[in-house]
Design a protein around this motif. Structure first.
Motif, mmCIF file in Angstrom:
data_model
loop_
_atom_site.group_PDB
_atom_site.id
_atom_site.type_symbol
_atom_site.label_atom_id
_atom_site.label_comp_id
_atom_site.label_asym_id
_atom_site.label_seq_id
_atom_site.Cartn_x
_atom_site.Cartn_y
_atom_site.Cartn_z
ATOM 1 N N LYS A 11 10.724 -32.928 -48.379
ATOM 2 C CA LYS A 11 10.287 -31.606 -48.852
ATOM 3 C C LYS A 11 9.828 -30.737 -47.686
ATOM 4 C CE LYS A 11 7.559 -31.389 -52.441
ATOM 5 N NZ LYS A 11 6.490 -31.735 -53.415
ATOM 6 N N ILE A 27 9.501 -26.407 -54.230
ATOM 7 C CA ILE A 27 10.166 -27.659 -54.545
ATOM 8 C C ILE A 27 9.300 -28.459 -55.514
ATOM 9 C CG2 ILE A 27 11.139 -29.807 -53.665
ATOM 10 C CD1 ILE A 27 11.698 -28.480 -51.053
ATOM 11 N N GLU A 29 9.261 -32.003 -58.164
ATOM 12 C CA GLU A 29 9.859 -33.335 -58.164
ATOM 13 C C GLU A 29 9.561 -34.041 -59.469
ATOM 14 O OE1 GLU A 29 7.505 -36.335 -55.714
ATOM 15 O OE2 GLU A 29 6.848 -34.432 -54.815
ATOM 16 N N LEU A 34 14.512 -34.124 -56.512
ATOM 17 C CA LEU A 34 13.825 -32.963 -55.975
ATOM 18 C C LEU A 34 14.517 -31.736 -56.570
ATOM 19 C CD1 LEU A 34 13.215 -33.584 -52.160
ATOM 20 C CD2 LEU A 34 11.589 -33.770 -54.033
ATOM 21 N N ILE A 36 14.736 -27.729 -56.220
ATOM 22 C CA ILE A 36 14.402 -26.598 -55.357
ATOM 23 C C ILE A 36 14.633 -25.302 -56.126
ATOM 24 C CG2 ILE A 36 14.847 -25.474 -53.146
ATOM 25 C CD1 ILE A 36 16.042 -28.145 -52.197
#
Length: 295
Positions: A11, A27, A29, A34, A36
């Motif tokens: 990240k 970002i 999670e 992940l 974005i």
């Protein structure tokens, strides 16, 4: 380096790169990915970070893994750029449309922002399926930008659904209570089959019967001909539903607390409770009519 440390370093690295640092980006999670989010793009970029961590664990250097992640992210961004163009033009965007049934209570907040139709304790919503595997619910604002009505949105999404995620017969049983078990092609939200155009109608004609629909999880449905279970009442169906929900493999959450009924003559889909109440009221109305006006 453990998984959490690996994820945090990835990240930090991505957010420090010029193409990310120059844009408002965040970002998020989850357990595997992940995600974005770029301010200028409404479609998130999803990276399956868990698979890259597995590569790292097998001895590939962190620097090499980062290069692979950067390459994958750039390819996905290019796909997203193409999808963004499609999303602006409804003639193209509608090809991405499909439907999804969700637990209405769990999605109570998001329902304020997206067009939806209530089916018992579930909400029918529309979503877009993108090339990168990500899905996005269609919001009220998006619908207004397209200049379409809610009726057209759901009509187009329902027509697409049976082509994007066609029904799959998982099991057919000539003996026992449940006759058919269905899901859709990806087993993702197979419960949405109950709203596919003509799906329940064709099954009802095939069985020459009204349908009782068990929904133990979001992945699929069980179909029962009403004549097979004439002695069972709402309480019985609720008990059967509860048992099947507890034993459903992979059911992370309960999508509905109800068993559903489809009336093939009236073409009405409703909960068993609503069906029995409707039949009771119909009987009362009939008796009152036969008795005639009272003094």
């Amino acid at each position: 380096m453990n998984y959490k440390e690996f994820t945090q370093r990835v990240k930090q690295h991505l957010l420090s790169r010029p193409e990310y640092a120059s844009l408002p980006a965040s970002i998020q999670e989850n357990s595997r990915d992940l995600i974005i989010l770029f301010q200028e793009q409404r479609i998130p970029l999803k990276l399956e970070i868990e698979s890259y961590y597995e590569i790292y664990q097998h001895g590939v250097s962190f620097e090499e893994v980062l290069k692979a992640i950067e390459t994958a992210a750039e390819k996905i961004r290019n796909h997203i750029a193409e999808d963004q163009k499609m999303v602006r033009d409804y003639k193209q965007a509608k090809e991405l449309l499909t439907v999804e049934l969700v637990n209405a209570e769990e999605k109570k907040e998001i329902r304020k922002k997206i067009p939806h139709k209530m089916i018992g304790d579930m909400a029918l919503v529309c979503r877009m399926n993108f090339k990168n595997g990500y899905t996005l619910h269609v919001g009220n604002k998006r619908m207004q930008e397209w200049g379409i009505t809610e009726e057209q949105l759901f009509s187009d999404a329902l027509q697409n659904a049976s082509h994007i995620e066609p029904p799959i017969l998982v099991e057919k049983a000539d003996n026992g209570l449940i006759r058919y078990v269905y899901t859709n092609q990806s087993s993702n939200n197979g419960v949405s089959l109950i709203v596919y155009p003509d799906f329940l109608d064709e099954l009802a004609r095939k069985l020459n019967d009204n349908l009782i629909i068990i929904i133990p999880s979001a992945t699929g449905i069980g179909i029962i001909g009403e004549k097979r279970a004439t002695s069972l009442r709402v309480g019985d169906w609720n008990a059967i539903h509860e048992v099947m929900t507890k034993t459903a493999e992979g059911s992370a959450s309960i999508i509905t607390k109800h068993t559903f009924h489809y009336d093939k003559k009236e073409k009405i889909l409703e909960t068993m409770e609503a069906y029995e109440n409707r039949m009771s009221q119909k009987l009362v109305n009939y008796v009152m009519k036969m008795m005639g006006p009272t003094m």
